[in-house]
Structures are given as structure tokens and as C-alpha cells.
Design a protein around this motif. Structure first.
Motif, PDB file in Angstrom:
ATOM      1  N   ILE A  11      -0.275  -0.542  -5.014  1.00 25.21           N
ATOM      2  CA  ILE A  11      -1.490   0.260  -5.213  1.00 25.21           C
ATOM      3  C   ILE A  11      -1.268   1.600  -4.507  1.00 25.21           C
ATOM      4  CG2 ILE A  11      -2.972  -1.738  -5.378  1.00 25.21           C
ATOM      5  CD1 ILE A  11      -3.232   0.402  -2.261  1.00 25.21           C
ATOM      6  N   VAL A  12      -2.100   2.555  -4.858  1.00 29.25           N
ATOM      7  CA  VAL A  12      -2.066   3.856  -4.184  1.00 29.25           C
ATOM      8  C   VAL A  12      -3.369   4.044  -3.430  1.00 29.25           C
ATOM      9  CG1 VAL A  12      -2.048   6.362  -4.473  1.00 29.25           C
ATOM     10  CG2 VAL A  12      -0.480   4.942  -5.805  1.00 29.25           C
ATOM     11  N   HIS A  13      -3.243   4.289  -2.142  1.00 24.33           N
ATOM     12  CA  HIS A  13      -4.399   4.595  -1.286  1.00 24.33           C
ATOM     13  C   HIS A  13      -4.301   6.071  -0.926  1.00 24.33           C
ATOM     14  CE1 HIS A  13      -6.674   3.755   2.748  1.00 24.33           C
ATOM     15  NE2 HIS A  13      -7.405   4.421   1.870  1.00 24.33           N
TER      16      HIS A  13
ATOM     17  N   HIS B 193       0.842  -1.190   0.000  1.00 25.97           N
ATOM     18  CA  HIS B 193       0.000   0.000   0.000  1.00 25.97           C
ATOM     19  C   HIS B 193       0.884   1.249   0.000  1.00 25.97           C
ATOM     20  CE1 HIS B 193      -3.699  -2.169   1.919  1.00 25.97           C
ATOM     21  NE2 HIS B 193      -3.046  -2.942   1.084  1.00 25.97           N
ATOM     22  N   CYS B 194       0.727   2.071  -1.021  1.00 26.05           N
ATOM     23  CA  CYS B 194       1.505   3.302  -1.146  1.00 26.05           C
ATOM     24  C   CYS B 194       0.585   4.515  -0.978  1.00 26.05           C
ATOM     25  CB  CYS B 194       2.193   3.366  -2.507  1.00 26.05           C
ATOM     26  SG  CYS B 194       3.326   2.000  -2.834  1.00 26.05           S
ATOM     27  N   SER B 195       1.159   5.627  -0.545  1.00 30.26           N
ATOM     28  CA  SER B 195       0.398   6.874  -0.405  1.00 30.26           C
ATOM     29  C   SER B 195       1.375   8.022  -0.134  1.00 30.26           C
ATOM     30  CB  SER B 195      -0.596   6.765   0.759  1.00 30.26           C
ATOM     31  OG  SER B 195      -1.408   7.915   0.850  1.00 30.26           O
ATOM     32  N   PRO B 196       1.195   9.171  -0.749  1.00 32.56           N
ATOM     33  CA  PRO B 196       0.115   9.543  -1.682  1.00 32.56           C
ATOM     34  C   PRO B 196       0.414   9.184  -3.130  1.00 32.56           C
ATOM     35  CG  PRO B 196       1.481  11.446  -1.245  1.00 32.56           C
ATOM     36  CD  PRO B 196       2.049  10.319  -0.420  1.00 32.56           C
ATOM     37  N   ASP B 197       1.565   8.508  -3.370  1.00 29.97           N
ATOM     38  CA  ASP B 197       1.924   8.102  -4.719  1.00 29.97           C
ATOM     39  C   ASP B 197       2.718   6.812  -4.636  1.00 29.97           C
ATOM     40  OD1 ASP B 197       4.702   8.805  -4.117  1.00 29.97           O
ATOM     41  OD2 ASP B 197       4.103  10.895  -4.412  1.00 29.97           O
TER      42      ASP B 197
ATOM     43  N   GLY C  53       5.726   6.260  -5.024  1.00 30.12           N
ATOM     44  CA  GLY C  53       7.086   6.407  -4.525  1.00 30.12           C
ATOM     45  C   GLY C  53       7.229   6.301  -3.027  1.00 30.12           C
ATOM     46  N   ARG C  54       6.094   6.190  -2.304  1.00 28.16           N
ATOM     47  CA  ARG C  54       6.172   6.161  -0.837  1.00 28.16           C
ATOM     48  C   ARG C  54       5.199   5.143  -0.264  1.00 28.16           C
ATOM     49  NH1 ARG C  54       5.663  12.624  -0.300  1.00 28.16           N
ATOM     50  NH2 ARG C  54       4.672  12.256  -2.326  1.00 28.16           N
ATOM     51  N   VAL C  55       5.675   4.371   0.701  1.00 25.19           N
ATOM     52  CA  VAL C  55       4.792   3.465   1.421  1.00 25.19           C
ATOM     53  C   VAL C  55       3.818   4.290   2.255  1.00 25.19           C
ATOM     54  CG1 VAL C  55       4.692   1.678   3.206  1.00 25.19           C
ATOM     55  CG2 VAL C  55       6.492   1.610   1.478  1.00 25.19           C
ATOM     56  N   ASP C  56       2.559   3.854   2.306  1.00 24.17           N
ATOM     57  CA  ASP C  56       1.558   4.551   3.110  1.00 24.17           C
ATOM     58  C   ASP C  56       2.001   4.556   4.570  1.00 24.17           C
ATOM     59  OD1 ASP C  56      -0.881   5.630   4.111  1.00 24.17           O
ATOM     60  OD2 ASP C  56      -1.624   3.610   4.462  1.00 24.17           O
ATOM     61  N   PRO C  57       2.217   5.726   5.163  1.00 22.27           N
ATOM     62  CA  PRO C  57       2.739   5.767   6.535  1.00 22.27           C
ATOM     63  C   PRO C  57       1.807   5.138   7.562  1.00 22.27           C
ATOM     64  CG  PRO C  57       2.139   7.973   5.775  1.00 22.27           C
ATOM     65  CD  PRO C  57       2.094   7.075   4.586  1.00 22.27           C
ATOM     66  N   ASN C  58       0.500   5.259   7.375  1.00 18.76           N
ATOM     67  CA  ASN C  58      -0.433   4.637   8.318  1.00 18.76           C
ATOM     68  C   ASN C  58      -0.337   3.116   8.269  1.00 18.76           C
ATOM     69  OD1 ASN C  58      -1.213   7.232   8.776  1.00 18.76           O
ATOM     70  ND2 ASN C  58      -3.367   6.949   8.302  1.00 18.76           N
TER      71      ASN C  58
END
Length: 315
Positions: free
Chosen positions: A210-212, A118-122, A124-129
């Protein structure tokens, strides 16, 4: 593998086209089912107009995340899905993600659920939550390998948040759907506990991404009481989880409720002077006391195999 994607929508007109378009553009065929929880922003009309290939189920009321998903899951099972993809309205799949997840389940019979990264906001970055709440708790091996540049094709994990899951259809027949006691928040953690109880194995597939967006419809200004109710609702879900864990004793659960719902918040009040949070926790604890009987009844039910909370005979 015949994949059906279930998207629960609530005032998601700003994002749901991205979710549905990503399924349309994917390299693996995927039947979309949208469950609209009585949106007031034209979400249902947008789906009908822009994505006629999607099946639209209009719930007629805001059923919450779990019950909304249950409607879509039941429809997917009745339609003969081999696998069900749960996708948030504010998330989108990369073109090969559905194919990667479906291919993994086809090739790895030892796993029943697979999650992308799970990525966020793009991308290039893992979703921090997700990293804080799930990867750091359940995927330490992946995080270590990622730091050392030796990422493996997949990792066995206990669970991850339900923004995007792909599950074999049989999982729902064995374990059931989301517990309707949880309106919003906590329903995926409850299901993760039930997966573990029934020996359902989950894998993380880092190459599938994916982008969440973690976007929400703007809310009108809330009064102090509305903010209190919102905070109390989230706290209620967290406290309720303990009563749903299979095999818990009532005295032990009540002691943990006293500790987590009263004693620790009181200590936090003395340290931080946040009366708002303390009152929210007390209200949540009182709500949990009122939910003890149905929570324990659902816990006993969910300890047994079955398609719990899924009405597979109607609709």
C-alpha cells in the motif's frame, strides 16, 4: 471473507477519494465506512457525492483517531464483518491488496492480524517512518531477507503502525478497540501491547503493498504556545503508554516517568539547549500524573478479554 474498511477522516478532502477509489477498484469486495470527525473542508460532502456506496458516519466533533475508528469498527461488527480493514485517509490500496490480506487470514488460522508492506511516497520505496519505528524493531528477519534477496511469503511480527491493518472481527471482541485516553499518536502502540498480552498474532505480508502518503492538511501559522501544546501532546502519548502496559507496578511506572519525562529531558537540555522541548516534556509529565488513575483503571480493564471501548449496542 466479508471485509469492511474503516476510514477516519478529518479535513481529508485532498486524499480520501484516492483511498475510497482504491477500495472500489480492488479485486476483493469491500464495504467502506467513513467516520468524519467534523471536517471543515467538505470531506463529508465529497464522500456523499462521489462514493454513495460508502457508509458515512458523521461524528459531530473531532474525536481523534482512536475514538473515530471505534465508531467505524463497532458499525462493521454490527454489520457482520468477518474482517475489518483499518485504512488511513491518506493511504491507498493496490488492486489486489485487500484480496491478498483477506486470503492470508482465510488460509492462516494461526494469525489474527495481517499488514501489507507500507510504502511512501510511492510503491518503489518503503515508508521510512514505518521502517525506523517498526520494521527495525519488530521485523529484523524481513529486513535481513530483503537485503539478501530471499524474502519469505510472510513474517510473524509484534506490530506495525495502524495506517493499514486487516484484523479478524473477533480480535476486537477479544481485545477491544482503541483506548480513548489517546487522542492522537500512541493509540496503535497501546493496542499492539494489548494484542501481545492477549496472544493475538500479527503477520507482515511483503507481497501486499500500500502507499501511505503521510499527508496532512495545511495548518495556519502556529504561535509558540500552540507549537508547545502540539509537542507536549505527542510527548504525553509516549509517556502514557507505560502506564497502560498490563502488569506494571505503580512505583516502577512513576520512576520510569521521572526518568523519561524529567531526567532525560533535563540531560538533553544541558546538551542541546532546547528549552522548548524540555518544557513540553515537563508539561506532558504533569498531564500523565493527572491521568494515572484512569490509565491504571484502563490497564486493569484491558488485561481482561472483552470488547472494551466499543459500544456495540447503539448507533
Amino acid at each position: 471473507m466479508k471485509v469492511h474498511a474503516v476510514i477516519v477522516a478529518y479535513n481529508g478532502a485532498a486524499w480520501i477519494a484516492g483511498a475510497l477509489q482504491s477500495l472500489r477498484d480492488g479485486s476483493h469486495a469491500c464495504e467502506a465506512i467513513v467516520v468524519d470527525n467534523a471536517s471543515t473542508d467538505g470531506t463529508a460532502a465529497l464522500v456523499r457525492r462521489g462514493f454513495p456506496e460508502a457508509r458515512l458516519i458523521e461524528a459531530g466533533a473531532n474525536l481523534g483517531f482512536g475514538r473515530g475508528n471505534n465508531l467505524g469498527i463497532a458499525a462493521a461488527l454490527r454489520a457482520g464483518a468477518d474482517a475489518v480493514l483499518l485504512l488511513n485517509q491518506d493511504a491507498w490500496m493496490t488492486p489486489d491488496a485487500v484480496a491478498q490480506l483477506a486470503g492470508f487470514l482465510a488460509e492462516e488460522p494461526g494469525f489474527d492480524i495481517v499488514s501489507p508492506l507500507h510504502c511512501s511516497p510511492d510503491l518503489g520505496r518503503v515508508d521510512p517512518n514505518t521502517q525506523r519505528a517498526y520494521l527495525q524493531r519488530h521485523a529484523q528477519g524481513y529486513l535481513s531477507d530483503a537485503c539478501l534477496g530471499r524474502v519469505q511469503p510472510h513474517y510473524a511480527i509484534r506490530g506495525i503502525n495502524a495506517a493499514v491493518w486487516m484484523l479478524r472481527a473477533d480480535v476486537f471482541r477479544r481485545v477491544g478497540g482503541f483506548d480513548p485516553l489517546f487522542f492522537m499518536y500512541g493509540e496503535d502502540d497501546d493496542l499492539i501491547e494489548r494484542f501481545a498480552h492477549h496472544g493475538v498474532r500479527t503477520a507482515l505480508l511483503p507481497a501486499a503493498r500500500i502507499v501511505h502518503l503521510r499527508a496532512k492538511a495545511p495548518l495556519p501559522p502556529q504561535s509558540r504556545m500552540q507549537q508547545l501544546a502540539s509537542l507536549s501532546g505527542r510527548r504525553h502519548s509516549a509517556l502514557l503508554l507505560d502506564f497502560k502496559r498490563p502488569g506494571g507496578s505503580l512505583p516502577g511506572q512513576c520512576l520510569r516517568l521521572l526518568s523519561a519525562g524529567v531526567v532525560q529531558p533535563l540531560a538533553d537540555l544541558l546538551a542541546n539547549h532546547d528549552l522548548h522541548a524540555f518544557v513540553a516534556s515537563l508539561l506532558a509529565s504533569l498531564r500523565v500524573l493527572g491521568d494515572i488513575a484512569p490509565a491504571r483503571r484502563h490497564a486493569r480493564l484491558c488485561a481482561q478479554p472483552g470488547a472494551h471501548f466499543l459500544d456495540l449496542d447503539t448507533r
